[in-house]
Design a protein around this motif. Structure first.
Motif, PDB file in Angstrom:
ATOM      1  N   VAL A 110       0.838  -1.213   0.000  1.00 53.94           N
ATOM      2  CA  VAL A 110       0.000   0.000   0.000  1.00 53.94           C
ATOM      3  C   VAL A 110       0.864   1.251   0.000  1.00 53.94           C
ATOM      4  O   VAL A 110       1.735   1.417   0.862  1.00 53.94           O
ATOM      5  CB  VAL A 110      -0.921   0.058   1.250  1.00 53.94           C
ATOM      6  N   GLN A 111       0.607   2.122  -0.961  1.00 54.14           N
ATOM      7  CA  GLN A 111       1.202   3.459  -0.940  1.00 54.14           C
ATOM      8  C   GLN A 111       0.117   4.430  -0.480  1.00 54.14           C
ATOM      9  O   GLN A 111      -0.995   4.437  -1.025  1.00 54.14           O
ATOM     10  CB  GLN A 111       1.692   3.881  -2.329  1.00 54.14           C
ATOM     11  N   LEU A 112       0.448   5.236   0.524  1.00 51.92           N
ATOM     12  CA  LEU A 112      -0.447   6.311   0.981  1.00 51.92           C
ATOM     13  C   LEU A 112       0.216   7.644   0.644  1.00 51.92           C
ATOM     14  O   LEU A 112       1.418   7.824   0.901  1.00 51.92           O
ATOM     15  CB  LEU A 112      -0.653   6.256   2.499  1.00 51.92           C
ATOM     16  N   PHE A 113      -0.554   8.559   0.086  1.00 51.07           N
ATOM     17  CA  PHE A 113      -0.053   9.910  -0.182  1.00 51.07           C
ATOM     18  C   PHE A 113      -0.904  10.899   0.603  1.00 51.07           C
ATOM     19  O   PHE A 113      -2.133  10.772   0.642  1.00 51.07           O
ATOM     20  CB  PHE A 113      -0.117  10.221  -1.682  1.00 51.07           C
ATOM     21  N   PHE A 114      -0.246  11.874   1.228  1.00 54.18           N
ATOM     22  CA  PHE A 114      -0.929  12.817   2.120  1.00 54.18           C
ATOM     23  C   PHE A 114      -0.914  14.221   1.524  1.00 54.18           C
ATOM     24  O   PHE A 114       0.082  14.641   0.920  1.00 54.18           O
ATOM     25  CB  PHE A 114      -0.233  12.866   3.489  1.00 54.18           C
ATOM     26  N   THR A 115      -2.026  14.926   1.723  1.00 60.15           N
ATOM     27  CA  THR A 115      -2.109  16.343   1.402  1.00 60.15           C
ATOM     28  C   THR A 115      -2.629  17.039   2.646  1.00 60.15           C
ATOM     29  O   THR A 115      -3.628  16.584   3.231  1.00 60.15           O
ATOM     30  CB  THR A 115      -3.095  16.568   0.226  1.00 60.15           C
ATOM     31  N   ASP A 116      -1.952  18.108   3.065  1.00 59.08           N
ATOM     32  CA  ASP A 116      -2.336  18.824   4.289  1.00 59.08           C
ATOM     33  C   ASP A 116      -2.528  17.852   5.453  1.00 59.08           C
ATOM     34  O   ASP A 116      -3.498  17.946   6.224  1.00 59.08           O
ATOM     35  CB  ASP A 116      -3.621  19.646   4.064  1.00 59.08           C
ATOM     36  N   LEU A 117      -1.610  16.907   5.551  1.00 58.39           N
ATOM     37  CA  LEU A 117      -1.573  15.953   6.667  1.00 58.39           C
ATOM     38  C   LEU A 117      -2.815  15.063   6.755  1.00 58.39           C
ATOM     39  O   LEU A 117      -3.184  14.595   7.828  1.00 58.39           O
ATOM     40  CB  LEU A 117      -1.318  16.674   8.007  1.00 58.39           C
ATOM     41  N   LYS A 118      -3.444  14.836   5.583  1.00 61.51           N
ATOM     42  CA  LYS A 118      -4.523  13.843   5.520  1.00 61.51           C
ATOM     43  C   LYS A 118      -4.265  12.939   4.323  1.00 61.51           C
ATOM     44  O   LYS A 118      -3.771  13.414   3.293  1.00 61.51           O
ATOM     45  CB  LYS A 118      -5.875  14.529   5.364  1.00 61.51           C
ATOM     46  N   ASP A 123      -3.276   3.725  -2.664  1.00 60.00           N
ATOM     47  CA  ASP A 123      -3.046   2.834  -3.800  1.00 60.00           C
ATOM     48  C   ASP A 123      -2.674   1.479  -3.205  1.00 60.00           C
ATOM     49  O   ASP A 123      -1.599   1.340  -2.607  1.00 60.00           O
ATOM     50  CB  ASP A 123      -1.895   3.410  -4.639  1.00 60.00           C
ATOM     51  N   LEU A 124      -3.574   0.507  -3.332  1.00 60.27           N
ATOM     52  CA  LEU A 124      -3.386  -0.782  -2.650  1.00 60.27           C
ATOM     53  C   LEU A 124      -3.331  -1.916  -3.674  1.00 60.27           C
ATOM     54  O   LEU A 124      -4.171  -1.994  -4.574  1.00 60.27           O
ATOM     55  CB  LEU A 124      -4.544  -0.995  -1.665  1.00 60.27           C
ATOM     56  N   LEU A 125      -2.325  -2.763  -3.523  1.00 60.49           N
ATOM     57  CA  LEU A 125      -2.207  -3.964  -4.360  1.00 60.49           C
ATOM     58  C   LEU A 125      -2.382  -5.169  -3.452  1.00 60.49           C
ATOM     59  O   LEU A 125      -1.721  -5.274  -2.421  1.00 60.49           O
ATOM     60  CB  LEU A 125      -0.828  -4.035  -5.025  1.00 60.49           C
ATOM     61  N   SER A 126      -3.266  -6.076  -3.835  1.00 65.50           N
ATOM     62  CA  SER A 126      -3.532  -7.241  -3.007  1.00 65.50           C
ATOM     63  C   SER A 126      -3.371  -8.501  -3.840  1.00 65.50           C
ATOM     64  O   SER A 126      -3.994  -8.644  -4.890  1.00 65.50           O
ATOM     65  CB  SER A 126      -4.958  -7.158  -2.454  1.00 65.50           C
ATOM     66  N   THR A 127      -2.510  -9.404  -3.353  1.00 62.72           N
ATOM     67  CA  THR A 127      -2.321 -10.677  -4.060  1.00 62.72           C
ATOM     68  C   THR A 127      -2.663 -11.833  -3.134  1.00 62.72           C
ATOM     69  O   THR A 127      -2.542 -11.737  -1.916  1.00 62.72           O
ATOM     70  CB  THR A 127      -0.877 -10.848  -4.560  1.00 62.72           C
ATOM     71  N   THR A 128      -3.083 -12.928  -3.757  1.00 61.36           N
ATOM     72  CA  THR A 128      -3.409 -14.131  -2.997  1.00 61.36           C
ATOM     73  C   THR A 128      -3.173 -15.346  -3.888  1.00 61.36           C
ATOM     74  O   THR A 128      -2.588 -15.223  -4.977  1.00 61.36           O
ATOM     75  CB  THR A 128      -4.862 -14.062  -2.459  1.00 61.36           C
ATOM     76  N   THR A 129      -3.607 -16.492  -3.431  1.00 61.66           N
ATOM     77  CA  THR A 129      -3.409 -17.734  -4.171  1.00 61.66           C
ATOM     78  C   THR A 129      -3.837 -17.556  -5.624  1.00 61.66           C
ATOM     79  O   THR A 129      -4.923 -17.043  -5.887  1.00 61.66           O
ATOM     80  CB  THR A 129      -4.250 -18.856  -3.523  1.00 61.66           C
TER      81      THR A 129
END
Ligand SMILES: *[C@@H]1O[C@H](CO)[C@@H](O)[C@H](O)[C@H]1NC(C)=O
Ligand SMILES: *[C@@H]1O[C@H](CO)[C@@H](O)[C@H](O)[C@H]1NC(C)=O
Length: 280
Positions: A110-118, A123-129
Motif C-alpha cells: 500500500v502506498q499512501l499519499f498525504f495532502t495537508d496531513l490527511k 493505492d493498494l495492491l492485493s495478491t493471494t493464491t
C-alpha cells in the motif's frame, strides 16, 4: 474572526512549507502513526480505522478506482508481518503486509499519499493464491530473514542514488545497455520465490526478461532504510517493485504482481508467462 483569518493565512502559505525538509508537519512520527492505522484497519477489516483521511480521498485497488468501504481493508486479515517506508519529503508511506497463517493468505502493498496531513490517495495492491508465484509462507519466511533496518546516517545513500538504483533495475527490462548497480549479495523475493538462499553469493542478475516496459512509476522513498517502493505497470499488469539499496547497490528486491484482475479471470497470467519466460 481572528481564527478564520489565521487559518486563511496558514492555507495561503502552506505550499511554501514544502522544502528540503518536506511538507510542514509531515514528520516520521506522523507518518508512522498513520501507516500503523492502515495495518490496524487491515487487521480488523475496518477501513474507518485508517486515519487521518481526507473526505475526498482517492482509493485505487489493483490500479482500479474502488470503494474503500468494500475493498481489501474491509476484510479482516491476520497480519504476520508488516513494514513501513516513510517519505517525509513527499509526505507518503509504503507498507508491505504479509498474511500467511490466517484463513486465507495475502501479500499486500500500500502506498499512501498525504495532502495537508490527511491521506489523499490510497493505492493498494492485493495478491493471494493464484497470483504470480504466490506463496505467502515463502514470502513471510524470506522477508523475516532479511535486514531492512535503519542504516547509520554516515552510510546512507541520497534519495537520488536510491531512486536511480530502483529505476535502473526497472529500465533493464526494456534496455539491456542500462548499467544496474547489482549488489553482492542481492536477493529477489517474487510472489514467494527467492532467487537466493540467504547466503553471501545470492544474486539478482538472473532471469531478467527483455522487451518489457515497466512504466507509470510512482515512488515512495525512505533514505533512512535505503528503500524505494515503485508501483508500476508491468506491460499493463499492476505491479509493485520495492528495493533495499546499501552503499548505492541493490541488496533486496520484493515484487507483488496482481494477476487476478478483472473479476478473478486471471487474464494477466498468460501474458505475464509470455513476458517473463526468463523467470521460470
Ligand atoms: C511455499 O514456501 C514454503 C517455504 O519456503 C515451502 O516450504 C513450500 O513448499 C512452498 N509451497 C509451494 C506450493 O511451493
Ligand atoms: C538505454 O540505456 C542507455 C544507457 O543508460 C541510454 O543511453 C539509452 O538512451 C537507452 N535507450 C533507450 C531507447 O532508452
Amino acid at each position: 474572526m481572528l481564527n478564520s483569518l489565521t487559518s486563511c493565512l496558514l492555507l495561503a502559505v502552506a505550499p511554501l512549507g514544502i522544502s528540503a525538509q518536506g511538507a510542514t508537519g509531515c514528520t516520521r512520527d506522523f507518518l508512522q502513526a498513520a501507516a500503523d492505522t492502515l495495518v490496524a484497519a487491515q487487521t480488523a477489516g475496518n477501513p474507518s480505522l485508517l486515519a487521518p483521511v481526507s473526505s475526498n480521498a482517492v482509493y485505487h485497488e489493483n490500479f482500479k478506482a474502488a470503494a474503500l468501504t468494500s475493498g481489501s481493508l474491509s476484510r479482516a486479515v491476520k497480519v504476520d508481518h508488516s513494514r513501513h517506508s516513510l517519505d517525509t519529503i513527499q509526505c507518503a508511506t509504503y507498507t508491505e503486509i504479509i498474511s500467511a497463517t490466517g484463513s486465507k493468505p495475502y501479500v499486500i502493498g500500500v502506498q499512501l499519499f498525504f495532502t495537508d496531513l490527511k491521506v489523499s490517495k490510497i493505492d493498494l495492491l492485493s495478491t493471494t493464491t493464484g497470483d504470480w508465484l504466490f506463496n505467502a509462507t515463502g514470502t513471510l519466511n524470506w522477508a523475516r530473514k532479511e535486514d531492512w533496518g535503519v542504516i547509520p546516517e554516515a552510510q546512507r545513500d541520497s534519495r537520488a542514488v536510491i531512486k536511480a538504483a530502483g529505476d535502473a533495475y526497472c529500465d533493464i527490462f526494456s534496455n539491456k545497455t542500462v548499467v544496474v548497480p547489482w549488489g553482492r549479495p542481492c536477493a529477489r523475493l517474487e510472489g514467494g520465490a527467492y532467487t537466493g538462499n540467504g547466503g553471501p553469493n545470492d544474486r539478482c542478475d538472473v532471469g531478467i526478461p527483455s522487451g518489457v516496459s515497466l512504466v507509470d512509476r510512482r515512488y515512495v522513498i525512505d533514505e533512512t532504510v535505503g528503500a524505494v517502493s515503485i508501483f508500476l505497470s508491468f506491460s499493463g499488469i499492476p505491479d509493485s517493485h520495492e528495493f533495499r539499496v546499501e552503499g548505492g547497490k541493490l541488496r533486496f528486491v520484493h515484487t507483488i504482481t496482481v494477476m487476478n484482475t478483472g473479476g478473478g479471470s486471471g487474464k494477466g497470467k498468460g501474458k505475464k508467462r509470455r513476458v517473463i519466460r526468463g523467470h521460470e
